[in-house]
Design a protein around this motif. Structure first.
Motif, PDB file in Angstrom:
ATOM      1  N   HIS B 119      30.895  30.527  47.672  1.00 45.99           N
ATOM      2  CA  HIS B 119      32.111  29.434  47.258  1.00 45.99           C
ATOM      3  C   HIS B 119      33.310  30.533  47.385  1.00 45.99           C
ATOM      4  O   HIS B 119      33.061  31.658  46.753  1.00 45.99           O
ATOM      5  CB  HIS B 119      31.876  28.564  46.302  1.00 45.99           C
ATOM      6  CG  HIS B 119      31.081  27.630  46.423  1.00 45.99           C
ATOM      7  ND1 HIS B 119      31.363  26.219  47.256  1.00 45.99           N
ATOM      8  CD2 HIS B 119      29.793  27.448  46.119  1.00 45.99           C
ATOM      9  CE1 HIS B 119      30.542  25.560  46.874  1.00 45.99           C
ATOM     10  NE2 HIS B 119      29.401  26.085  46.510  1.00 45.99           N
ATOM     11  N   ALA B 120      34.233  30.371  48.093  1.00 45.24           N
ATOM     12  CA  ALA B 120      35.438  31.044  47.745  1.00 45.24           C
ATOM     13  C   ALA B 120      36.490  30.429  46.789  1.00 45.24           C
ATOM     14  O   ALA B 120      36.646  29.057  46.750  1.00 45.24           O
ATOM     15  CB  ALA B 120      36.313  31.169  49.228  1.00 45.24           C
ATOM     16  N   LEU B 121      37.110  30.866  46.113  1.00 48.22           N
ATOM     17  CA  LEU B 121      38.022  30.507  45.125  1.00 48.22           C
ATOM     18  C   LEU B 121      39.262  31.251  45.852  1.00 48.22           C
ATOM     19  O   LEU B 121      39.567  32.193  46.258  1.00 48.22           O
ATOM     20  CB  LEU B 121      37.928  31.205  43.705  1.00 48.22           C
ATOM     21  CG  LEU B 121      38.788  30.783  42.582  1.00 48.22           C
ATOM     22  CD1 LEU B 121      38.620  29.168  42.499  1.00 48.22           C
ATOM     23  CD2 LEU B 121      38.398  31.157  41.432  1.00 48.22           C
ATOM     24  N   ASP B 127      47.590  36.206  48.953  1.00 43.12           N
ATOM     25  CA  ASP B 127      46.521  37.344  49.452  1.00 43.12           C
ATOM     26  C   ASP B 127      47.439  38.501  50.222  1.00 43.12           C
ATOM     27  O   ASP B 127      46.652  38.929  51.416  1.00 43.12           O
ATOM     28  CB  ASP B 127      45.319  36.762  50.097  1.00 43.12           C
ATOM     29  CG  ASP B 127      45.636  35.862  51.431  1.00 43.12           C
ATOM     30  OD1 ASP B 127      46.799  35.542  51.469  1.00 43.12           O
ATOM     31  OD2 ASP B 127      44.539  35.285  51.899  1.00 43.12           O
ATOM     32  N   ILE B 137      46.088  47.200  48.033  1.00 43.33           N
ATOM     33  CA  ILE B 137      45.455  46.411  47.100  1.00 43.33           C
ATOM     34  C   ILE B 137      45.685  44.997  47.218  1.00 43.33           C
ATOM     35  O   ILE B 137      47.022  44.669  47.426  1.00 43.33           O
ATOM     36  CB  ILE B 137      45.898  47.351  45.740  1.00 43.33           C
ATOM     37  CG1 ILE B 137      44.874  46.706  44.462  1.00 43.33           C
ATOM     38  CG2 ILE B 137      47.398  46.982  45.437  1.00 43.33           C
ATOM     39  CD1 ILE B 137      45.103  47.561  43.049  1.00 43.33           C
ATOM     40  N   LEU B 138      45.091  44.088  46.923  1.00 41.62           N
ATOM     41  CA  LEU B 138      45.293  42.889  46.923  1.00 41.62           C
ATOM     42  C   LEU B 138      45.989  42.290  45.409  1.00 41.62           C
ATOM     43  O   LEU B 138      45.493  43.015  44.515  1.00 41.62           O
ATOM     44  CB  LEU B 138      43.859  41.961  46.984  1.00 41.62           C
ATOM     45  CG  LEU B 138      43.150  41.861  48.111  1.00 41.62           C
ATOM     46  CD1 LEU B 138      41.844  41.211  48.181  1.00 41.62           C
ATOM     47  CD2 LEU B 138      44.260  41.523  49.372  1.00 41.62           C
ATOM     48  N   PRO B 209      37.841  35.262  43.588  1.00 40.90           N
ATOM     49  CA  PRO B 209      38.683  35.236  45.023  1.00 40.90           C
ATOM     50  C   PRO B 209      38.349  36.467  45.889  1.00 40.90           C
ATOM     51  O   PRO B 209      38.807  36.256  47.065  1.00 40.90           O
ATOM     52  CB  PRO B 209      39.964  35.049  44.464  1.00 40.90           C
ATOM     53  CG  PRO B 209      39.919  34.721  43.207  1.00 40.90           C
ATOM     54  CD  PRO B 209      38.661  35.126  42.709  1.00 40.90           C
ATOM     55  N   ILE B 210      38.006  37.564  45.194  1.00 49.28           N
ATOM     56  CA  ILE B 210      37.736  38.909  46.159  1.00 49.28           C
ATOM     57  C   ILE B 210      36.271  38.735  46.536  1.00 49.28           C
ATOM     58  O   ILE B 210      36.035  39.037  47.689  1.00 49.28           O
ATOM     59  CB  ILE B 210      37.920  39.973  45.131  1.00 49.28           C
ATOM     60  CG1 ILE B 210      39.192  39.950  44.615  1.00 49.28           C
ATOM     61  CG2 ILE B 210      37.749  41.130  45.836  1.00 49.28           C
ATOM     62  CD1 ILE B 210      39.725  41.004  43.741  1.00 49.28           C
ATOM     63  N   THR B 211      35.305  38.436  45.965  1.00 45.84           N
ATOM     64  CA  THR B 211      33.986  38.890  46.343  1.00 45.84           C
ATOM     65  C   THR B 211      33.152  37.599  46.698  1.00 45.84           C
ATOM     66  O   THR B 211      32.075  37.448  47.023  1.00 45.84           O
ATOM     67  CB  THR B 211      33.158  39.500  45.189  1.00 45.84           C
ATOM     68  OG1 THR B 211      32.874  38.555  43.997  1.00 45.84           O
ATOM     69  CG2 THR B 211      34.002  40.559  44.903  1.00 45.84           C
ATOM     70  N   LEU B 212      33.806  36.408  46.512  1.00 48.05           N
ATOM     71  CA  LEU B 212      32.982  34.972  46.506  1.00 48.05           C
ATOM     72  C   LEU B 212      32.261  34.962  45.515  1.00 48.05           C
ATOM     73  O   LEU B 212      31.825  35.744  44.843  1.00 48.05           O
ATOM     74  CB  LEU B 212      32.146  35.017  47.881  1.00 48.05           C
ATOM     75  CG  LEU B 212      32.838  35.557  49.431  1.00 48.05           C
ATOM     76  CD1 LEU B 212      32.055  35.366  50.547  1.00 48.05           C
ATOM     77  CD2 LEU B 212      33.923  34.690  49.455  1.00 48.05           C
TER      78      LEU B 212
END
Lengths: 387, 291
Positions: B119-121, B127, B137-138, B209-212
């Motif tokens: 899942h992605a947040l 972004d 950098i995000l 949100p970065i790595t799922l």
């Protein structure tokens, strides 16, 4: 027990045995055709196995509702191998020895498929694999067939597209899985044929959560014009996100291993502009009216989405093709005799599946060519057909 | 070349901050009970997965996040109450095995409550990448770093300035003496599990949100956090933070300059090296003296 008593007992026993044998013979006529499957319904490759399982269930039901095959019902015997080659082996053994299936359609991943190959070869049972790598059918194995395009074809299709876009020097980034590694090797092998130079070659591990380091290395390699990611699962989604984060202003190509809506969902906006080769079923409605694959693709999409309220993927399509090729072969052979079914599968010609038009032969146990491998691009969160 | 280095450092710091939060969770529970809680990674997973499912159900992030953290804290307290506390008096090894069992149970439950998909947040604030010294950098990475810093300061204040925090510290030094002075040792145990679970959950939410995120995301993060805790010295707060950041940067530099295929091996080589040459870790003198 006196003599006549014993005789009577024997008579009765024989009568009973004969009755049982007769009932057995009658039952055998009703005996269903057993389709065996081992799929990664759970685990890291669940995105492959889940739609495959659903597709097989749905079409076995549909075929039975339409009267079955050869006057017999179909029965699906399916196990969850969870992406584990060892489990796949165990389940394949059970399918062959205990469940006595007539044909096996399954093997979501290359690793699982290859673990089972020696078993089906020894047992002599037709096996249609749903996994990608070329090694499954090259060299040709007597009893083993497959429905998805190979990784080498993915490389070739991508390089063709790159040549059209005048991209000659590219960076390659690949994962640690069996498919990833195999595709990387194939791409390296066929690149010179298409005059594409791979000038950066990076890898990431299974379950890695950040690939910016690898992509930074590619970005800083002078002369890179595009990036190709060989892999499936969570890796490509993260690569795509990182690719956007690093503002790498060049085209990104993915493999057919990510050909499901899931990928677009996970990668979000970053997926915009990503290209990948995939089966036509993803863009079923966009196909021109005369396309041989249009009917089968649109029908599959309708059936699947109506039943499961879920976007289709090409993976379920491979299962559809595998099952249908097996069923067609049984019909042509007029029997479930394993050797005859095998020969019939090998003689599959002009079969329009979701993956392409299949023409198998003794030297080609997949029967697909590049013409039906479409190049797609993600636009506004959806697949679009390139040109 | 320096832009490349900057990119590796930024990436390493972001991942390292998450390792630090997980390592802090290990440290807090270790101090309260001398147990190494191998279910720490599962708190990370619960935080991420709960937030994703609540956000998908239509709740705004501002509501979903606190609920997810509280859920994880409740699971942590329940773990202490129903699994660790009844086994009081058992050897530490037994307790550790209990936490391993709990981690398997929690992963199994997660696949039932949620599912087995990735899942992605949504990122908290867009972004669009931000450029710093040629690297990017995000915005989410800034959230990770900022929140980690805030938590470290908050924990410093909690353990240094509040009575409850001091009671926890006292328990870690000598449980019997602390109990004699009127500290409720059982409460400290529950509190430590609740606190670590919250920290883990926050880490899981920040990184999602970065790595799922998925049901098994906790396994690797838990192990990396453990490696960071060992590197810094088990039970040391400073050690956990420094260990986490060092590990993150080492991984990122290793992937960039050596070989990316061996990124995960770096953490475990570090554990082995530390256990060989400085078993108490960088900041772990205290525990060595206690023996």
């Amino acid at each position: 027990m006196n003599r006549s008593g014993f005789f009577r007992f024997m008579q009765r026993g024989l009568g009973l045995a004969a009755a049982v044998a007769l009932a057995g013979a009658a039952y055998a006529q009703q005996e269903p055709i057993r389709i065996g499957a081992f799929l990664s319904v759970t685990g890291p490759a669940a995105f492959l196995g889940d739609p495959e399982q659903k597709t097989l269930e749905m079409y076995v039901e549909k075929l039975n509702a339409a009267g079955g095959v050869l006057g017999r019902k179909l029965q699906l015997v399916s196990y969850d191998s969870a992406g584990d080659a060892e489990k796949a082996r165990t389940f394949a053994k059970r399918l062959i020895e205990q469940d006595k299936v007539d044909v096996i359609v399954g093997g979501s991943t290359t690793g699982e498929t290859m673990a089972v190959v020696p078993l089906v070869e020894a047992a002599g049972i037709p096996f249609i694999s749903l996994a990608g790598a070329l090694v499954i059918i090259d060299p040709v194995k007597k009893w083993v067939f497959k429905t998805p395009h190979t990784d080498r074809m993915a490389c070739e299709r991508i390089f063709l597209d790159m040549r059209d876009r005048k991209l000659e020097r590219i960076g390659l980034i690949s994962g640690a899985g069996g498919f990833d590694k195999s595709m990387r090797a194939e791409c390296l092998k066929v690149a010179p044929t298409y005059k594409v130079q791979i000038i950066a070659d990076e890898a990431y591990g299974a379950g890695d959560t950040d690939m910016t380091a690898q992509l930074t290395k590619i970005k800083n390699t002078p002369g890179v014009q595009a990036v190709l990611n060989a892999g499936f699962g969570s890796g490509p989604a993260i690569v795509t996100k990182n690719f956007k984060q690093l503002a790498m202003n060049m085209p990104l190509y993915q493999s057919h291993g990510v050909a499901s809506k899931e990928f677009i969902k996970l990668a979000g906006d970053a997926a915009e502009g990503v290209r990948l080769p995939a089966a036509a079923v993803l863009v079923a409605e966009q196909l021109p009216a005369g396309d041989k694959q249009k009917t089968v693709s649109v029908n599959y999409k309708k059936d699947y989405e109506a039943r499961f309220k879920q976007d289709i993927s090409t993976f379920g399509g491979h299962a559809h093709d595998g099952l249908m090729i097996a069923v067609e072969a049984m019909k042509r052979a007029g029997t479930t005799d394993k050797a005859k079914v095998r020969d019939a599968i090998e003689n599959t010609k002009g079969f329009s599946g979701t993956g392409g038009v299949v023409n198998m032969s003794a030297t080609d146990h997949m029967g697909l060519d590049l013409t039906h491998f479409r190049m797609l691009e993600v636009k506004k969160g959806n697949w679009t057909l390139v040109k | 070349m320096s832009a490349q280095l900057a990119q590796y450092l930024l990436t390493g710091l972001t991942v390292g901050a998450i390792y630090a939060l997980v390592a802090l969770g290990f440290a807090i529970i270790y101090n309260a009970s001398h147990v190494i809680n191998f279910a720490q990674g599962e708190f990370v997973m619960i935080g991420g997965m709960a937030t994703v499912s609540l956000a998908n159900a239509g709740l705004p992030l501002l509501v979903a996040i606190p609920v997810a953290v509280l859920t994880a804290a409740a699971v942590g307290v329940a773990l202490a109450k129903f699994a660790v506390e009844p086994a009081r008096g058992a050897s530490v090894v037994t307790l550790i095995i209990i936490t391993i069992g709990a981690s398997i149970l929690l992963r199994g439950l997660a696949t039932l409550v949620w599912d087995k998909k990735l899942h992605a947040l949504q990122p908290f604030s867009g972004d669009q990448p931000i450029a710093i010294a040629g690297a990017t950098i995000l915005p989410q990475s800034l959230w990770v770093l900022g929140v980690t810093l805030a938590i470290v300061l908050l924990l410093g204040w909690f353990f240094g300035r509040t009575l409850t925090g001091k009671a926890m510290l006292a328990t870690s030094h000598n449980p019997l003496a602390a109990q004699l002075c009127g500290v409720n040792v059982r409460f400290v145990l529950l509190l430590s599990f609740g606190l670590s679970a919250s920290l883990g959950a926050i880490a899981g939410i920040l990184i999602a949100p970065i790595t799922l995120t998925s049901w098994d995301v906790g396994v690797m993060l838990g192990l990396k956090g453990f490696a960071a805790a060992i590197l810094g010295g088990l039970g040391s707060g400073t050690g956990a933070v420094v260990g986490g950041l060092l590990l993150g940067i080492a991984e990122s530099l290793g992937a960039g300059y050596v070989s990316s295929a061996y990124k995960d091996a770096i953490a475990f080589v570090i554990i082995l090296a530390v256990l060989f040459f400085k078993p108490s870790g960088l900041f772990g003198k205290k525990s060595a003296e206690r023996v």
